[in-house]
Design an enzyme around this catalytic site. Structure first.
Site, PDB file in Angstrom:
ATOM      1  N   SER A 170     -27.447 -13.797 -17.610  1.00  0.00           N
ATOM      2  CA  SER A 170     -28.270 -12.629 -17.919  1.00  0.00           C
ATOM      3  C   SER A 170     -27.375 -11.382 -18.026  1.00  0.00           C
ATOM      4  O   SER A 170     -26.433 -11.399 -18.810  1.00  0.00           O
ATOM      5  CB  SER A 170     -29.368 -12.483 -16.861  1.00  0.00           C
ATOM      6  OG  SER A 170     -30.367 -11.622 -17.295  1.00  0.00           O
ATOM      7  N   ASP A 269     -35.088 -17.536 -25.340  1.00  0.00           N
ATOM      8  CA  ASP A 269     -34.827 -16.983 -24.007  1.00  0.00           C
ATOM      9  C   ASP A 269     -36.047 -16.216 -23.486  1.00  0.00           C
ATOM     10  O   ASP A 269     -36.513 -15.267 -24.123  1.00  0.00           O
ATOM     11  CB  ASP A 269     -33.614 -16.054 -24.090  1.00  0.00           C
ATOM     12  CG  ASP A 269     -33.299 -15.418 -22.762  1.00  0.00           C
ATOM     13  OD1 ASP A 269     -32.480 -15.984 -22.030  1.00  0.00           O
ATOM     14  OD2 ASP A 269     -33.892 -14.362 -22.451  1.00  0.00           O
ATOM     15  N   HIS A 324     -34.264 -19.131 -18.832  1.00  0.00           N
ATOM     16  CA  HIS A 324     -33.325 -18.019 -18.711  1.00  0.00           C
ATOM     17  C   HIS A 324     -32.394 -18.368 -17.546  1.00  0.00           C
ATOM     18  O   HIS A 324     -32.879 -18.735 -16.484  1.00  0.00           O
ATOM     19  CB  HIS A 324     -34.116 -16.736 -18.416  1.00  0.00           C
ATOM     20  CG  HIS A 324     -33.285 -15.492 -18.424  1.00  0.00           C
ATOM     21  ND1 HIS A 324     -32.641 -15.026 -19.550  1.00  0.00           N
ATOM     22  CD2 HIS A 324     -32.993 -14.610 -17.434  1.00  0.00           C
ATOM     23  CE1 HIS A 324     -31.994 -13.909 -19.248  1.00  0.00           C
ATOM     24  NE2 HIS A 324     -32.192 -13.631 -17.971  1.00  0.00           N
TER      25      HIS A 324
END
Ligand SMILES: *[C@@H]1O[C@H](CO)[C@@H](O)[C@H](O)[C@H]1NC(C)=O
Ligand SMILES: *[C@@H]1O[C@H](CO)[C@@H](O)[C@H](O)[C@H]1NC(C)=O
Ligand SMILES: *[C@@H]1O[C@H](CO)[C@@H](O)[C@H](O)[C@H]1NC(C)=O
Ligand SMILES: *[C@@H]1O[C@H](CO)[C@@H](O)[C@H](O)[C@H]1NC(C)=O
Length: 372
Positions: A170, A269, A324
């Site tokens: 991330s 995502d 994610h």
């Protein structure tokens, strides 16, 4: 008697498969300018490697969004993503960072350095003076923190390392793209070095109402944290003025990165779909119109990923699961398959491959992948 023995064997087996060694928190004791949003010292969790991999290190940059204005950063400075005050002493990790061989066959006994994220700005900002927000001092020092951590590692044995992988998911995945070449520059040239970004390939989509949310956030965060210190020089020559922020956006920065890098990313995502596309549903619970928006996102992702696809040396695992940060658990790392291969297998094929070549698995459109 026999059954007691088999029970003991069973328990022992269970224990060796599930007991994982925890990592210990190390805070920088003399951080100088390198401080979290609230002024507290930054740090990382460390787990020692063993055996033939004792000289090999995975450096993981923790993720956790960004703070976009002073008030937002003041709020964050009171949480674990902006302050080290309440970090626990021990932590343990899964997926690519797991120390259990069954789940992480090729990397389980590497040293792990899990860098805690506490600057709110992609490990990339530098504002020289603290900023007063309603009587509280807030520090924008992400770049300084990363440099101080790398200095600490150099002072404590990384010079003897044979292999280093920089990774992160991330916000930490974006930081992996931004800082891959910087980390190379502070390691001895003898170190075998590569990078792997997880869920860091953020693309600049419009939201469902046609508003440039992602772009505006990127510009705002770049400016607030004053990220110019983190830019790739060649990239900054090509993107000037108001476009300079693009050198912190993976989609634009990617062609300038010299480090061999592996991109692990879902083409759907969930963070991007919720926060940038701002699609208000979870498939399969979406209307036909919403599904259309979702497949438009996929097409834009495909267009933006040609950078990755065209590279002759880099690797990729681009699946179509709604997910994610998939490298941090066994499901994403081992069980999701594309082209019959897991992310763990694809990454290992690329990383250990004899030829310098590119290894990539790219998934078909949702809902084709039954292993998600
Ligand atoms: C500062 O304090 C005022 C008054 O207490 C409040 O209205 C405002 O939202 C605060 N601003 C920030 C950035 O926290
Ligand atoms: C912003 O970053 C640049 C480059 O590092 C630095 O010269 C400048 O002083 C910084 N600005 C502030 C307000 O700290
Ligand atoms: C850059 O952005 C500012 C503020 O939005 C705007 O006033 C200015 O015209 C822009 N400059 C260029 C060269 O686009
Ligand atoms: C990737 O390669 C294709 C086919 O050779 C080419 O048309 C395209 O422009 C390339 N894209 C990028 C981003 O390099």
């Amino acid at each position: 008697m026999a059954s007691y023995t088999s029970l003991a064997v069973f328990l022992l087996t269970l224990f060796t498969f599930t007991a994982s060694k925890e990592a210990n928190l190390i805070l920088l004791d003399d951080p100088g300018e390198a401080v979290c949003l609230d002024g507290s010292p930054p740090g990382f969790y460390y787990r020692e490697g063993s055996g033939s991999d004792a000289t090999k290190i995975i450096i993981h940059l923790e993720g956790g969004g960004v703070c976009v204005d002073e008030e937002d950063c003041l709020g964050r400075s009171k949480t674990d993503l902006g302050s080290s005050k309440n970090w626990k002493q021990m932590a343990d990790f899964g997926g690519f960072l797991s120390d259990i061989k069954l789940f992480n066959e090729k990397f389980y006994d590497w040293n792990i350095v899990f860098v805690k994220y506490c600057d709110g700005g992609l490990y990339s900002g530098y504002v020289s003076q603290p900023v007063d927000v309603n009587g509280t001092s807030i520090y924008f020092r992400g770049n300084t923190i990363l440099k101080a951590i790398m200095q600490y590692l150099r002072d404590n044995g990384i010079k003897e390392a044979s292999d280093v992988i920089l990774t992160g998911c991330s916000a930490g995945g974006i930081a992996t793209y931004i800082h891959a070449d910087y980390v190379r520059s502070v390691l001895p040239s003898s170190v075998n070095y590569r990078a792997m970004s997880d869920a860091g390939y953020f693309i600049e989509v419009l939201n469902v109402n046609g508003e440039p949310i992602a772009k505006e956030r990127g510009q705002k965060v770049y400016k607030l944290h004053n990220m110019s210190i983190s830019l790739d020089e060649d990239c900054a020559k090509d993107y000037t003025g108001n476009d300079t922020y693009k050198c912190t956006a993976p989609q634009y920065l990617y062609p300038y990165i010299k480090t061999p890098i592996f991109s692990f990313n879902s083409q759907y995502d969930t963070w991007q779909i919720e926060n940038n596309l701002q699609l208000d549903c979870d498939p399969p619970h979406c209307t036909p119109e919403q599904m259309e928006k979702l497949q438009e996102f996929f097409k834009e992702f495909q267009a933006a990923e040609t950078n990755i696809i065209n590279s002759t040396t880099n690797g990729a695992f681009l699946d179509s699961c709604f997910a994610h940060c998939q490298s941090l658990d066994s499901h994403g790392w081992n069980r999701v398959k594309v082209g019959g291969q897991s992310a763990a297998e694809t990454f290992a094929n690329w990383y250990f491959g004899e030829s310098e070549g590119s290894v990539k698995e790219v998934d078909c459109p949702y809902p084709c992948n039954k292993s998600c």
